[in-house]
Design a protein around this motif. Structure first.
Motif, PDB file in Angstrom:
ATOM      1  N   ARG A 233      66.130  87.398 -23.634  1.00  0.00           N
ATOM      2  CA  ARG A 233      66.034  85.888 -23.848  1.00  0.00           C
ATOM      3  C   ARG A 233      66.184  85.244 -25.254  1.00  0.00           C
ATOM      4  O   ARG A 233      67.033  84.130 -25.181  1.00  0.00           O
ATOM      5  CB  ARG A 233      64.582  85.279 -23.176  1.00  0.00           C
ATOM      6  N   ILE A 234      65.874  86.077 -26.170  1.00  0.00           N
ATOM      7  CA  ILE A 234      66.202  85.720 -27.421  1.00  0.00           C
ATOM      8  C   ILE A 234      67.559  85.705 -27.706  1.00  0.00           C
ATOM      9  O   ILE A 234      68.281  84.866 -28.420  1.00  0.00           O
ATOM     10  CB  ILE A 234      65.275  86.488 -28.436  1.00  0.00           C
ATOM     11  N   LEU A 235      68.126  86.724 -27.251  1.00  0.00           N
ATOM     12  CA  LEU A 235      69.647  86.966 -27.433  1.00  0.00           C
ATOM     13  C   LEU A 235      70.485  86.030 -26.743  1.00  0.00           C
ATOM     14  O   LEU A 235      71.559  85.591 -27.127  1.00  0.00           O
ATOM     15  CB  LEU A 235      70.113  88.404 -26.913  1.00  0.00           C
ATOM     16  N   GLU A 236      69.921  85.490 -25.530  1.00  0.00           N
ATOM     17  CA  GLU A 236      70.545  84.348 -24.697  1.00  0.00           C
ATOM     18  C   GLU A 236      70.634  82.966 -25.763  1.00  0.00           C
ATOM     19  O   GLU A 236      71.754  82.187 -25.757  1.00  0.00           O
ATOM     20  CB  GLU A 236      69.922  84.133 -23.555  1.00  0.00           C
ATOM     21  N   VAL A 237      69.397  82.805 -26.213  1.00  0.00           N
ATOM     22  CA  VAL A 237      69.475  81.513 -26.660  1.00  0.00           C
ATOM     23  C   VAL A 237      69.594  81.315 -28.363  1.00  0.00           C
ATOM     24  O   VAL A 237      70.058  80.088 -28.905  1.00  0.00           O
ATOM     25  CB  VAL A 237      67.886  80.697 -26.438  1.00  0.00           C
ATOM     26  N   GLU A 238      69.519  82.322 -28.945  1.00  0.00           N
ATOM     27  CA  GLU A 238      69.629  82.304 -30.459  1.00  0.00           C
ATOM     28  C   GLU A 238      71.181  82.283 -30.773  1.00  0.00           C
ATOM     29  O   GLU A 238      71.779  83.465 -30.250  1.00  0.00           O
ATOM     30  CB  GLU A 238      69.086  83.538 -31.174  1.00  0.00           C
ATOM     31  N   ASN A 239      71.589  81.664 -31.914  1.00  0.00           N
ATOM     32  CA  ASN A 239      73.254  81.864 -32.209  1.00  0.00           C
ATOM     33  C   ASN A 239      73.238  83.033 -33.431  1.00  0.00           C
ATOM     34  O   ASN A 239      73.360  82.725 -34.336  1.00  0.00           O
ATOM     35  CB  ASN A 239      73.532  80.489 -32.634  1.00  0.00           C
ATOM     36  N   PHE A 240      73.457  84.156 -32.687  1.00  0.00           N
ATOM     37  CA  PHE A 240      73.369  85.010 -33.858  1.00  0.00           C
ATOM     38  C   PHE A 240      75.076  85.601 -34.070  1.00  0.00           C
ATOM     39  O   PHE A 240      75.752  85.631 -32.808  1.00  0.00           O
ATOM     40  CB  PHE A 240      72.358  86.363 -33.538  1.00  0.00           C
ATOM     41  N   GLU A 241      75.309  86.300 -35.251  1.00  0.00           N
ATOM     42  CA  GLU A 241      76.456  86.933 -35.465  1.00  0.00           C
ATOM     43  C   GLU A 241      76.448  88.620 -35.285  1.00  0.00           C
ATOM     44  O   GLU A 241      76.865  89.069 -34.703  1.00  0.00           O
ATOM     45  CB  GLU A 241      76.966  86.468 -36.663  1.00  0.00           C
ATOM     46  N   GLY A 242      75.581  89.094 -36.212  1.00  0.00           N
ATOM     47  CA  GLY A 242      75.309  90.443 -36.174  1.00  0.00           C
ATOM     48  C   GLY A 242      73.720  90.514 -36.157  1.00  0.00           C
ATOM     49  O   GLY A 242      73.122  89.805 -36.873  1.00  0.00           O
ATOM     50  N   MET A 243      73.030  91.660 -35.513  1.00  0.00           N
ATOM     51  CA  MET A 243      71.826  91.786 -35.483  1.00  0.00           C
ATOM     52  C   MET A 243      71.449  93.203 -35.568  1.00  0.00           C
ATOM     53  O   MET A 243      71.925  94.128 -35.160  1.00  0.00           O
ATOM     54  CB  MET A 243      71.210  91.273 -34.106  1.00  0.00           C
ATOM     55  N   ILE A 244      70.115  93.416 -36.175  1.00  0.00           N
ATOM     56  CA  ILE A 244      69.466  94.729 -36.063  1.00  0.00           C
ATOM     57  C   ILE A 244      68.065  94.752 -35.647  1.00  0.00           C
ATOM     58  O   ILE A 244      67.510  93.884 -36.036  1.00  0.00           O
ATOM     59  CB  ILE A 244      69.313  95.304 -37.684  1.00  0.00           C
ATOM     60  N   VAL A 245      67.923  95.488 -34.708  1.00  0.00           N
ATOM     61  CA  VAL A 245      66.740  95.391 -33.890  1.00  0.00           C
ATOM     62  C   VAL A 245      66.036  96.822 -34.194  1.00  0.00           C
ATOM     63  O   VAL A 245      66.532  97.941 -34.204  1.00  0.00           O
ATOM     64  CB  VAL A 245      67.011  95.453 -32.490  1.00  0.00           C
ATOM     65  N   PHE A 246      64.753  96.695 -34.931  1.00  0.00           N
ATOM     66  CA  PHE A 246      64.079  97.790 -35.620  1.00  0.00           C
ATOM     67  C   PHE A 246      62.931  98.346 -34.499  1.00  0.00           C
ATOM     68  O   PHE A 246      62.233  97.375 -33.935  1.00  0.00           O
ATOM     69  CB  PHE A 246      63.357  97.392 -36.786  1.00  0.00           C
ATOM     70  N   LYS A 287      80.101  96.042 -39.384  1.00  0.00           N
ATOM     71  CA  LYS A 287      80.872  95.232 -40.243  1.00  0.00           C
ATOM     72  C   LYS A 287      82.210  94.526 -39.943  1.00  0.00           C
ATOM     73  O   LYS A 287      82.307  93.428 -40.024  1.00  0.00           O
ATOM     74  CB  LYS A 287      81.147  96.090 -41.405  1.00  0.00           C
ATOM     75  N   SER A 288      82.716  95.256 -38.952  1.00  0.00           N
ATOM     76  CA  SER A 288      84.316  94.592 -38.644  1.00  0.00           C
ATOM     77  C   SER A 288      84.085  93.834 -37.406  1.00  0.00           C
ATOM     78  O   SER A 288      85.036  93.225 -37.052  1.00  0.00           O
ATOM     79  CB  SER A 288      85.038  96.053 -38.223  1.00  0.00           C
ATOM     80  N   GLY A 289      82.852  93.757 -36.795  1.00  0.00           N
ATOM     81  CA  GLY A 289      82.575  92.836 -35.476  1.00  0.00           C
ATOM     82  C   GLY A 289      82.818  93.698 -34.274  1.00  0.00           C
ATOM     83  O   GLY A 289      82.583  92.944 -33.142  1.00  0.00           O
ATOM     84  N   VAL A 306      75.304  94.498 -44.577  1.00  0.00           N
ATOM     85  CA  VAL A 306      76.394  94.154 -43.999  1.00  0.00           C
ATOM     86  C   VAL A 306      76.395  92.543 -43.838  1.00  0.00           C
ATOM     87  O   VAL A 306      75.237  92.065 -43.474  1.00  0.00           O
ATOM     88  CB  VAL A 306      76.446  94.695 -42.388  1.00  0.00           C
ATOM     89  N   ASP A 307      77.440  91.979 -44.393  1.00  0.00           N
ATOM     90  CA  ASP A 307      77.514  90.393 -44.420  1.00  0.00           C
ATOM     91  C   ASP A 307      77.181  89.695 -43.046  1.00  0.00           C
ATOM     92  O   ASP A 307      76.549  88.589 -42.889  1.00  0.00           O
ATOM     93  CB  ASP A 307      78.609  89.917 -44.804  1.00  0.00           C
ATOM     94  N   ARG A 308      77.505  90.449 -41.766  1.00  0.00           N
ATOM     95  CA  ARG A 308      77.460  89.953 -40.653  1.00  0.00           C
ATOM     96  C   ARG A 308      76.013  89.872 -40.071  1.00  0.00           C
ATOM     97  O   ARG A 308      75.800  89.016 -38.861  1.00  0.00           O
ATOM     98  CB  ARG A 308      78.330  90.595 -39.574  1.00  0.00           C
ATOM     99  N   ILE A 309      75.107  90.308 -40.634  1.00  0.00           N
ATOM    100  CA  ILE A 309      73.770  90.393 -40.050  1.00  0.00           C
ATOM    101  C   ILE A 309      72.897  89.061 -40.411  1.00  0.00           C
ATOM    102  O   ILE A 309      72.372  88.868 -41.599  1.00  0.00           O
ATOM    103  CB  ILE A 309      72.735  91.340 -40.839  1.00  0.00           C
ATOM    104  N   SER A 310      72.832  88.347 -39.198  1.00  0.00           N
ATOM    105  CA  SER A 310      72.191  87.075 -39.335  1.00  0.00           C
ATOM    106  C   SER A 310      70.958  87.096 -38.798  1.00  0.00           C
ATOM    107  O   SER A 310      69.832  86.068 -39.328  1.00  0.00           O
ATOM    108  CB  SER A 310      73.051  86.092 -38.463  1.00  0.00           C
ATOM    109  N   HIS A 311      70.517  88.018 -38.032  1.00  0.00           N
ATOM    110  CA  HIS A 311      69.289  88.216 -37.243  1.00  0.00           C
ATOM    111  C   HIS A 311      68.638  89.683 -37.531  1.00  0.00           C
ATOM    112  O   HIS A 311      69.388  90.712 -37.472  1.00  0.00           O
ATOM    113  CB  HIS A 311      69.160  87.840 -36.097  1.00  0.00           C
ATOM    114  N   VAL A 312      67.387  89.599 -37.699  1.00  0.00           N
ATOM    115  CA  VAL A 312      66.676  90.727 -37.775  1.00  0.00           C
ATOM    116  C   VAL A 312      65.416  90.789 -36.971  1.00  0.00           C
ATOM    117  O   VAL A 312      64.575  89.720 -37.032  1.00  0.00           O
ATOM    118  CB  VAL A 312      66.269  91.230 -39.173  1.00  0.00           C
ATOM    119  N   VAL A 313      65.400  91.708 -35.860  1.00  0.00           N
ATOM    120  CA  VAL A 313      64.207  91.668 -34.832  1.00  0.00           C
ATOM    121  C   VAL A 313      63.588  92.976 -35.150  1.00  0.00           C
ATOM    122  O   VAL A 313      64.003  93.866 -35.052  1.00  0.00           O
ATOM    123  CB  VAL A 313      64.737  91.458 -33.461  1.00  0.00           C
TER     124      VAL A 313
END
Length: 605
Positions: A233-246, A287-289, A306-313
């Motif tokens: 659900r978070i992936l659905e509503v958050e406007n993210f570019e790149g994400m790391i899930v720990f 990095k390349s998308g 990585v510049d594209r990481i907008s979110h960390v979960v």
């Protein structure tokens, strides 16, 4: 202030323009002029403050390309950080001709490193263990070294590299320039700086909090069973570019990445079991998308920029504030904004409070996105797709005649045709989620809970517990076997040093370690039974406290009474006679009892 004001010029400034650096950070502004002036430096700064450029730029500005032996050596605690530093050097040297930079770390074949060293390199970036190996083999010549950098020195000491670091420092020319960077200043770091640095200038970058102010920190209270649905659900509503899930364990990285791919997301796992070449390919895809979500253990928390990481979960919240800071520090870097979301189970609220206290920054509670929130987001994205398609006027003109032809021959309104085309585009998966079912009234919940507790009690009484022979192993756990290493209490080793050294050289994670027993002359370490020959070869060359560990399987043998884990003397209790074969001691006890005459017990009338 600009980088030109700090004394940098020419190709280095041109490279900074290419990467988009305009103004130096606090650690860069204070450190670069001092290093350019030739003084040693002790820099105290948290991760993410830009210290890599603070030492890389002065080194590149004074590099002599004609000298083929290494001029600069950078020591880093992990191979991830070593690779990050190496990539940074390559970016900053993009307009310098003929500069050769070599990463040296455990897990990479010696052949690549040896051939590069023979051809000649200017800058070596490596982990202490592998650098020591090259020094012992005589394949790394540091006789003409001019610059030496200790990056994240406190972390190197925590991982047990103190003696290796001092050996390397002592093996280099006395007139070299040394820069030491650390987040803290423990006594060991202070001693090293006094012994090996010449009148260093101490530069401290004070921060009000350990976490970046550019990162929005939130947490969600959720049960473990609901985490995957909550993340979706978070992936659905958050406007993210790149994400790391720990996550905490490497098994969960693969499972969660597979579940996300099944839900239509481009996700991949990264952990200690993945070969270094594959890890590098995965990071490059992020990095390349080509990849949007990276599911990782803490092995990726350091050295991944990585510049594209907008979110960390934080799918699994860490048990300490330090890994939390390093995890969320993968976003919001170099002045960019970022978001960090942590999943907290009801029992983990204490962990959250300790992290807030340590970071001196409150973490805001968020609510699980509702079905309505998800549907609103889906409709908005659907609208955006329609708008984007309408902008393609050339293609639309080609379809107008087709739609008009269909309407004339089938007498169907335009809105129905548009709806039918939407069904075709959407496929079998529904565009909108179904409304959530209403929760039962309080009295109904109590009745249902009582009924379920009764059913569970019946199952326990007549089923599973009646014939269960023993405790089941934890699902997904690997079988472990004991290995013997030639360092013990006499060498003043600690479990954390053993874990740090073996994990770094063998690409292992904390989940690969079982019990660790430190004896006077040696130690026993439980490791996975399925370690590959390649990993075993790397581990056999590992050094701890300067000693070669001589890793080998522990074959057991006679043990003294009182050794931990020797419980053979319990073999005679009750109906446990089958346990007599647990060691020489139990066999001797059994034999002693067998020699004694049997006495018939007395019975009272």
């Amino acid at each position: 202030m600009t980088f030109a004001d700090l004394g940098l010029d020419g190709p280095v400034l041109k490279a900074l323009d290419d990467v988009g650096y305009e103004t130096p950070s606090a650690i860069q502004a204070a450190t670069i002029p001092t290093l350019l002036a030739g003084r040693d430096v002790v820099g105290l700064a948290q991760t993410g403050t830009g210290k890599t450029a603070a030492f890389a730029l002065p080194i590149l500005a004074r590099l002599d390309v004609a000298q083929k032996t290494p001029q600069a050596l950078v020591l880093a605690p992990t191979r991830e950080l070593a690779l990050q530093v190496c990539e940074a050097f390559e970016r900053y040297a993009s307009h310098l001709r003929g500069v050769h930079i070599l990463p040296v770390y455990g897990g990479q074949g010696y052949g690549v490193q040896l051939s590069a060293l023979r051809r000649g390199v200017h800058i070596v970036v490596g982990t202490p263990g592998r650098i020591m190996d090259h020094l012992d083999r005589g394949t790394l010549d540091l006789s003409e070294l001019k610059y030496l950098v200790l990056d994240e020195a406190d972390e190197m000491l925590k991982m047990g590299f103190a003696e290796d670091v001092e050996t390397i420092l002592a093996s280099t020319p006395d007139d070299k320039q040394v820069a030491l960077f650390s987040a803290t200043m423990p006594a060991a770091i202070r001693r090293i700086s006094k012994q090996y640095l010449r009148d260093p200038e101490e530069i401290t970058v004070k921060t009000k909090t350990q976490t970046s102010a550019n990162i929005t920190q939130r947490y969600l209270v959720v049960s473990y069973a609901q985490k995957v649905d909550a993340l979706t659900r978070i992936l659905e509503v958050e406007n993210f570019e790149g994400m790391i899930v720990f996550v905490r364990t490497k098994n969960v990285t693969e499972e969660l990445a597979e579940k996300l791919r099944a839900r239509g997301y481009s996700a991949a796992a990264i952990n200690g079991d993945i070969a270094q070449a594959q890890r590098e390919r995965t990071v490059n895809q992020l990095k390349s998308g080509k990849l949007d979500i990276l599911v990782a253990t803490d092995v990726a928390a350091r050295g991944l920029d990585v510049d594209r990481i907008s979110h960390v979960v934080n799918f699994d919240i860490p048990t300490d504030s330090e890994p939390y800071v390093h995890r969320i520090g993968r976003t919001g870097r170099a002045g960019r904004t970022g978001d960090a979301i942590s999943f907290v189970t009801p029992r983990e609220r204490g962990l959250l409070a300790r992290i807030e206290k340590a970071t001196k920054q409150p973490i805001t509670q968020m609510q699980l996105p509702s079905v309505e929130d998800v549907n609103v987001t889906r409709l908005a994205r659907f609208d955006d797709r329609i708008t984007a398609a309408l902008d393609q006027t050339d293609r639309i003109e080609g379809f107008r005649d087709i739609i008009a032809h269909y309407m004339r021959h089938h007498d169907v309104p335009e809105v129905d045709v548009a709806a039918a085309l939407a069904v075709v585009a959407q496929g079998d998966s529904p565009l909108l989620l179904e409304p959530e079912p209403e929760r039962p009234r309080r009295s109904e919940r109590f009745e249902r809970d009582d009924r379920e507790r009764g059913e569970r009690g019946e199952r326990r009484a007549g089923g599973r517990d009646a014939d269960r022979p023993g405790r089941r192993p934890r699902a997904g756990s690997k079988p472990l076997v004991p290995y013997r290493i030639a360092v013990g209490r006499r060498h003043r080793v600690e479990p954390r040093q053993i874990v740090g050294a073996l994990a770094n050289e063998g690409g292992l994670s904390r989940d690969d370690f079982g019990a660790i027993q430190i004896r006077p002359e040696f130690s026993l370490v439980e490791l996975p039974a399925d370690l590959s020959d390649e990993v075993l070869d790397r581990l056999s060359d590992t050094r701890i406290s300067g000693r070669l560990i001589e890793l080998r399987l522990d074959t057991g043998g006679p043990r003294r009474r009182g050794d931990r884990g020797d419980r053979g003397d319990r073999g005679e209790r009750g109906d446990r006679g089958e346990r007599r074969d647990r060691g020489d001691w139990s066999e001797r006890r059994a034999g002693d009892r067998a020699d004694k005459p049997y006495r018939k017990p007395r019975h009272r009338n």
